[in-house]
Structures are given as C-alpha cells and as structure tokens.
Motif scaffolding. Structure first.
Motif, PDB file in Angstrom:
ATOM      1  N   ALA A   1       4.636  14.717   1.354  1.00 13.71           N
ATOM      2  CA  ALA A   1       3.323  14.378   1.681  1.00 13.71           C
ATOM      3  C   ALA A   1       2.192  14.976   0.608  1.00 13.71           C
ATOM      4  O   ALA A   1       1.108  14.732   0.631  1.00 13.71           O
ATOM      5  CB  ALA A   1       3.090  15.547   2.906  1.00 13.71           C
TER       6      ALA A   1
ATOM      7  N   PRO B   1       0.729  17.883  -0.289  1.00 12.82           N
ATOM      8  CA  PRO B   1      -0.428  18.688   0.327  1.00 12.82           C
ATOM      9  C   PRO B   1      -1.125  19.303  -0.669  1.00 12.82           C
ATOM     10  O   PRO B   1      -0.454  19.761  -1.528  1.00 12.82           O
ATOM     11  CB  PRO B   1       0.235  19.826   1.261  1.00 12.82           C
ATOM     12  CG  PRO B   1       1.694  19.723   0.800  1.00 12.82           C
ATOM     13  CD  PRO B   1       1.995  18.605   0.097  1.00 12.82           C
TER      14      PRO B   1
ATOM     15  N   GLU C   1       8.315  19.080   1.357  1.00  9.65           N
ATOM     16  CA  GLU C   1       7.053  18.635   1.925  1.00  9.65           C
ATOM     17  C   GLU C   1       6.141  18.038   0.672  1.00  9.65           C
ATOM     18  O   GLU C   1       5.480  17.284   0.670  1.00  9.65           O
ATOM     19  CB  GLU C   1       6.229  19.515   2.767  1.00  9.65           C
ATOM     20  CG  GLU C   1       5.131  19.069   3.180  1.00  9.65           C
ATOM     21  CD  GLU C   1       4.366  19.992   4.079  1.00  9.65           C
ATOM     22  OE1 GLU C   1       3.608  19.788   4.872  1.00  9.65           O
ATOM     23  OE2 GLU C   1       4.513  21.306   3.652  1.00  9.65           O
TER      24      GLU C   1
ATOM     25  N   PRO D   1      -1.654  17.112   5.373  1.00  8.95           N
ATOM     26  CA  PRO D   1      -0.861  16.182   5.884  1.00  8.95           C
ATOM     27  C   PRO D   1      -0.901  15.969   7.422  1.00  8.95           C
ATOM     28  O   PRO D   1      -1.343  17.245   8.004  1.00  8.95           O
ATOM     29  CB  PRO D   1       0.640  16.963   5.782  1.00  8.95           C
ATOM     30  CG  PRO D   1       0.266  17.874   4.218  1.00  8.95           C
ATOM     31  CD  PRO D   1      -0.959  18.322   4.426  1.00  8.95           C
ATOM     32  N   GLN D   2      -0.820  14.873   8.091  1.00  5.64           N
ATOM     33  CA  GLN D   2      -0.977  14.579   9.479  1.00  5.64           C
ATOM     34  C   GLN D   2       0.181  14.026   9.882  1.00  5.64           C
ATOM     35  O   GLN D   2       0.499  12.898   9.804  1.00  5.64           O
ATOM     36  CB  GLN D   2      -2.055  13.907   9.659  1.00  5.64           C
ATOM     37  CG  GLN D   2      -3.549  14.421   9.310  1.00  5.64           C
ATOM     38  CD  GLN D   2      -3.940  15.673  10.285  1.00  5.64           C
ATOM     39  OE1 GLN D   2      -4.203  15.364  11.408  1.00  5.64           O
ATOM     40  NE2 GLN D   2      -3.856  16.972   9.658  1.00  5.64           N
ATOM     41  N   TYR D   3       1.157  14.938  10.686  1.00  4.83           N
ATOM     42  CA  TYR D   3       2.272  14.311  11.189  1.00  4.83           C
ATOM     43  C   TYR D   3       2.334  13.612  12.382  1.00  4.83           C
ATOM     44  O   TYR D   3       1.323  13.921  13.195  1.00  4.83           O
ATOM     45  CB  TYR D   3       3.448  15.536  11.165  1.00  4.83           C
ATOM     46  CG  TYR D   3       3.952  15.892   9.714  1.00  4.83           C
ATOM     47  CD1 TYR D   3       4.712  15.411   8.819  1.00  4.83           C
ATOM     48  CD2 TYR D   3       3.303  17.220   9.301  1.00  4.83           C
ATOM     49  CE1 TYR D   3       4.977  15.611   7.707  1.00  4.83           C
ATOM     50  CE2 TYR D   3       3.474  17.551   7.916  1.00  4.83           C
ATOM     51  CZ  TYR D   3       4.432  16.869   7.034  1.00  4.83           C
ATOM     52  OH  TYR D   3       4.661  17.561   5.872  1.00  4.83           O
TER      53      TYR D   3
ATOM     54  N   GLN E   1       9.867  21.495  11.338  1.00  6.30           N
ATOM     55  CA  GLN E   1      10.202  22.768  11.075  1.00  6.30           C
ATOM     56  C   GLN E   1      11.128  23.278  10.119  1.00  6.30           C
ATOM     57  O   GLN E   1      11.546  24.085   9.344  1.00  6.30           O
ATOM     58  CB  GLN E   1      10.289  23.860  12.185  1.00  6.30           C
ATOM     59  CG  GLN E   1       9.109  24.026  13.228  1.00  6.30           C
ATOM     60  CD  GLN E   1       8.197  24.732  12.741  1.00  6.30           C
ATOM     61  OE1 GLN E   1       8.385  25.353  11.927  1.00  6.30           O
ATOM     62  NE2 GLN E   1       6.777  24.346  12.787  1.00  6.30           N
TER      63      GLN E   1
ATOM     64  N   TYR F   1      -6.823  13.291   4.818  1.00  8.17           N
ATOM     65  CA  TYR F   1      -5.741  13.343   5.551  1.00  8.17           C
ATOM     66  C   TYR F   1      -4.775  12.547   5.232  1.00  8.17           C
ATOM     67  O   TYR F   1      -5.012  11.233   5.355  1.00  8.17           O
ATOM     68  CB  TYR F   1      -6.233  13.342   7.169  1.00  8.17           C
ATOM     69  CG  TYR F   1      -7.118  14.328   7.688  1.00  8.17           C
ATOM     70  CD1 TYR F   1      -6.581  15.775   7.790  1.00  8.17           C
ATOM     71  CD2 TYR F   1      -8.503  14.102   7.739  1.00  8.17           C
ATOM     72  CE1 TYR F   1      -7.769  16.579   8.236  1.00  8.17           C
ATOM     73  CE2 TYR F   1      -9.579  15.122   7.921  1.00  8.17           C
ATOM     74  CZ  TYR F   1      -8.931  16.187   8.266  1.00  8.17           C
ATOM     75  OH  TYR F   1      -9.751  17.303   8.691  1.00  8.17           O
TER      76      TYR F   1
ATOM     77  N   SER G   1       4.583  16.378  15.462  1.00  9.09           N
ATOM     78  CA  SER G   1       4.352  17.831  15.022  1.00  9.09           C
ATOM     79  C   SER G   1       4.841  18.083  13.640  1.00  9.09           C
ATOM     80  O   SER G   1       5.969  17.412  13.115  1.00  9.09           O
ATOM     81  CB  SER G   1       4.902  18.859  15.974  1.00  9.09           C
ATOM     82  OG  SER G   1       6.452  18.500  16.159  1.00  9.09           O
ATOM     83  N   TYR G   2       4.646  19.157  12.984  1.00  8.68           N
ATOM     84  CA  TYR G   2       5.102  19.553  11.757  1.00  8.68           C
ATOM     85  C   TYR G   2       6.592  20.013  11.898  1.00  8.68           C
ATOM     86  O   TYR G   2       7.219  20.535  12.690  1.00  8.68           O
ATOM     87  CB  TYR G   2       4.440  20.870  11.195  1.00  8.68           C
ATOM     88  CG  TYR G   2       5.219  21.382  10.025  1.00  8.68           C
ATOM     89  CD1 TYR G   2       4.862  20.820   8.545  1.00  8.68           C
ATOM     90  CD2 TYR G   2       5.995  22.532   9.919  1.00  8.68           C
ATOM     91  CE1 TYR G   2       5.239  21.417   7.486  1.00  8.68           C
ATOM     92  CE2 TYR G   2       6.700  22.924   8.826  1.00  8.68           C
ATOM     93  CZ  TYR G   2       6.241  22.297   7.454  1.00  8.68           C
ATOM     94  OH  TYR G   2       6.879  22.903   6.155  1.00  8.68           O
TER      95      TYR G   2
END
Length: 299
Positions: A143, A145, A139, A124-126, A132, A218, A129-130
């Motif tokens: 996404a 992952p 997720e 995953p590429q946010y 929290q 990605y 930022s990730y």
C-alpha cells in the motif's frame, strides 16, 4: 495551464471512474488545471466510460489520450508529452484524491519557486477491514502508506514520494530524463522500480523532495492484493526490479549484501512477532523477504 494530473490506466475502468469522480470534486479553479487519462491498450470499457464521463463533466478540462506502447512507464511518458501544465502530478487509477489536492500543489509551487519535486500523504483504504495479520513492512510494499504531516517538509534520505502521489515541474524531465520503460508495471507483470529509478537520479543531482500537506490520496486496496499468491508474486518481482536497477548501476554485489543484512533483520523482527504471539505476522514477513531475495538472485 498551471497543473496537469496524469493518470495512466490499464483495464481498470471501474476504479478509474471512481478516481475521476474525486478529480471532478477538486476545489481549485478549473481553468488552472487539467486531467489527462492515458489509456494503455485497455481491452475493457475504459475508453467508452471515460468518454461518457467527459460528456457528463463539460466544465472539467479532461482529455483521453492513447499510448500504444505497453507499460506504465511508457504511459506516464506519453502523459508528459500530452500534458499542457507547467506542473505534472501523477496519480494512479486505484486512488481517490482529497478535494484540496490540486490547490495544495498549485499553492506550494507558486510560493516555492525553487522547488522542483513534491509528494503528499498516501492513506490505505482496504476493501473490508485492515488485515491484522499483515506486518508493517509488507503493508509498505503493498500500500506504500505515507502519513499526513502538518507542514511542508522534505523527505528524508531513504524515503521518496509515492508513485501515485508525485508531482514535478515539467523541466525535471527535460533535465534528467523520463521514466525508464524497462521498469514499471507492464500488462499483468508486477515489475516496478521506475519511480525509485527516477528519484535516485534526482537525489544524485541534489534535487530536494518536498512533502505537501493537504494533498493526500486514498489508495484503495482490494482483497485480491491480500492473497498469498499475490504477495508471493509481488515479493518476487520487487526483488527482480531491485536486481534490474542494481545491474544497470553496476551495484549488484552491493545490493546482494544489503539484502542479506535485511534478511537477518527480518528474522529478528519475526522472532519478536513470535514472542508477542503474532505467528501470522512472522509468517508473512518471512514469506515476503524470501520472495524478494529470490527475485534479487534471479537472472
């Protein structure tokens, strides 16, 4: 033609061009592979932008085809019909590929002639930022992952390749059928489950699913997919997708029982988040589970 990349698209011209740039950077011999963009009735600049991209990359075997039947499954099935490769790799228009993607899959299928299906890592590429506040289970839904591994292995029971990084020998579709047009994204609808449906058919026939290293993608996640409204819509439609598949298989009662057990487990996990002073994670985890359950119970 050894391998065809099939990339279905609908009204995401900007992210599609980003994906095509990563496809153009593949290190494999361009005479061995192609990329087929399936335009599924886009009303933005998709067709024009792709034609301009093709003109600027004459050394790339890239084609644009149209699929008038709306829906991701229809677009993917149209890509299968249009593709020339022995191996068909499906990627999404919100992804970028590592430069070793094509060569890794060509090498894998060349050295494993009995292998029929494979997948790779999803990173995953946010947009910023990730988040929290996002629990791991949420997720997984947004996404999907899949961690990179050092060597070839098989996907364990309960795990399947991601829809945006799944690769098949063409004969798989001749033997076991295409993607189910009743499932999968359709315009702005978030109904899914078409990959799970296909992989369930393959699992029942004993087809092994392999993980291929150095074939990562990605997955670019925009902020729009992290809103409360999107999470609620996605959760509800995940539940609806599960119900559609269960009804088709005659397993609706089993699904409801399974989801009830998952709901109990979710409350326990949420309690753990609260103990660890992570109330937002607990809140969004419960919101996700309530949405899925509502979708499962809907008709």
């Amino acid at each position: 033609m050894k391998l065809s990349i099939i990339i279905a698209t609908y009204n995401r011209a900007e992210s599609l061009i980003r994906a095509l740039n990563s496809i153009a950077e593949q290190g494999a011999d361009p005479s061995l592979w192609e990329a087929v963009v399936v335009n599924n009735n886009s009303t933005d600049n998709t067709a024009q932008d792709v034609e301009e991209f093709i003109a600027a990359h004459k050394g790339l075997n890239l084609r644009l085809v149209a699929e008038p039947k709306q829906g991701l499954s229809n677009a993917r099935n149209g890509g299968i019909a249009a593709a020339k490769g022995e191996i068909l790799a499906f990627v999404d228009d919100d992804q970028t590929l590592v430069p070793t993607f094509v060569q890794s899959y060509i090498d894998f299928f060349d050295t494993n002639p009995c292998a029929m299906v494979a997948g790779g890592a999803v990173i995953p590429q946010y947009q910023h930022s990730y988040p929290q506040w996002m629990p791991a289970l949420l997720e997984q839904m947004i996404a999907n992952p899949i961690a990179e591994r050092a060597s070839v292995s098989t996907f364990k029971r309960g795990r399947i390749p991601a829809g945006g990084n799944m690769v098949f020998r063409r004969e798989i579709f001749d033997r076991y059928g295409l993607f189910n047009p009743k499932l999968g994204r359709n315009g702005k609808s978030l109904i899914g489950g078409e990959e799970s449906d296909l992989f369930a058919r393959l699992r029942r026939e004993g087809v092994a699913l392999y993980f291929v290293p150095k074939a990562a993608i990605y997955h670019h996640i925009p902020d729009a997919k992290l809103t409360v409204e999107y999470i609620e819509r996605l959760s509800l439609n995940v539940g609806k997708s599960k119900r559609m598949r269960a009804e088709a298989d005659g397993k609706l009662c089993f699904l409801i029982l399974k989801e009830c057990l998952k709901q109990v487990a979710t409350y326990l996990i949420a309690a753990g988040y609260l103990i660890c002073l992570k109330p937002k994670k607990a809140h969004f985890l419960l919101k996700m589970r309530r949405g899925i359950m509502a979708g499962v119970k809907s008709k």
